[in-house]
Design an enzyme around this catalytic site. Sequence first.
Site, mmCIF file in Angstrom:
data_model
loop_
_atom_site.group_PDB
_atom_site.id
_atom_site.type_symbol
_atom_site.label_atom_id
_atom_site.label_comp_id
_atom_site.label_asym_id
_atom_site.label_seq_id
_atom_site.Cartn_x
_atom_site.Cartn_y
_atom_site.Cartn_z
ATOM 1 N N PRO A 1 0.839 -1.193 0.000
ATOM 2 C CG PRO A 1 -0.707 -1.550 1.696
ATOM 3 C CD PRO A 1 0.605 -2.036 1.185
ATOM 4 C CD GLU A 2 2.493 3.135 -4.523
ATOM 5 O OE1 GLU A 2 2.572 4.333 -4.862
ATOM 6 O OE2 GLU A 2 2.698 2.190 -5.327
ATOM 7 C CE LYS B 1 5.374 3.435 0.185
ATOM 8 N NZ LYS B 1 6.291 2.514 -0.514
ATOM 9 N NE ARG C 1 8.595 -2.234 -5.391
ATOM 10 C CZ ARG C 1 7.916 -1.424 -4.579
ATOM 11 N NH1 ARG C 1 8.565 -0.523 -3.851
ATOM 12 N NH2 ARG C 1 6.607 -1.501 -4.499
#
Length: 275
Positions: A2-3, A53, A262
């Site tokens: 989650p950002e 975050k 990523r």
Amino acid sequence: MPEGPEIKRAADQVEKALAGRPVNDLYFAFDHLKDYESILKGTSIEKVKTKGKAMLIHFTNGYTIYSHNQLYGKWYIRNAYNYPKTNRQLRLALHNEKKSALLYSASDIEVLRDEEVPFHSFIAKAGPDLLSEPVTAEDLISRFQSDKFRRRKWTALLLDQTLIAGIGNYLRSEILFSAGIHPDLRPIDCTKEQLAKAAHACIDLMWRSYENNGITNDLTLAERLKAEGAKRYQYRHWVFNREGLPCRLCGTEIVKFKAGSRRCYYCPNCQSNES
């Protein structure tokens, strides 16, 4: 993972469910936090804030629960003691007479005195949170041009939480596309116009994602695609997760590559490798 926008929405939900009411019961999964159950029980939650975050649940007795969802953490807001059916492990539970806020899977949870929060290892190093702090485009341009950041490649820099707290993988690709910046460039390689576009994209897309449940695409286009029957993943982003599909602006095929292990996406035409 989650950002920032996802954590801010979760914080809003936790605050709406629990703030201003006494915590009748709470549960920590980790033994080193068990003593805090009796310290916090019966007190009220004053506010719930974020730093990128990380979520900060502030209690009226001067304590704060710090949590970071990491890769797999997930908050559920339910009617009191109504646990979801899930294979996830419950890590933190907060209950009042009407609602329960339940954190599953995350392991980065701490209890701090309020005065300790600014010195927490993550909080102390984190850059500005664009969703909870007054940050201007000029502030961000100054950060991009600073000695600490200006010679670092954008693909690594935007994921560095000391630059801006809360930017993650999908926002990285979307910000660079919106700014027209090739992923191989660094701030020092960019024009003043590109730096300004990057700063505005950071602010605008963070807020767009927060206010529109993760959508970073042009909202009018997203609504049109949705009305035509497109699924959410098909209208959500400009370039992220769109490998091989045509750019929404020029039609060039979107390219996927690895940056820092990523996935990252860009349009070779809209994001040319020139300053």
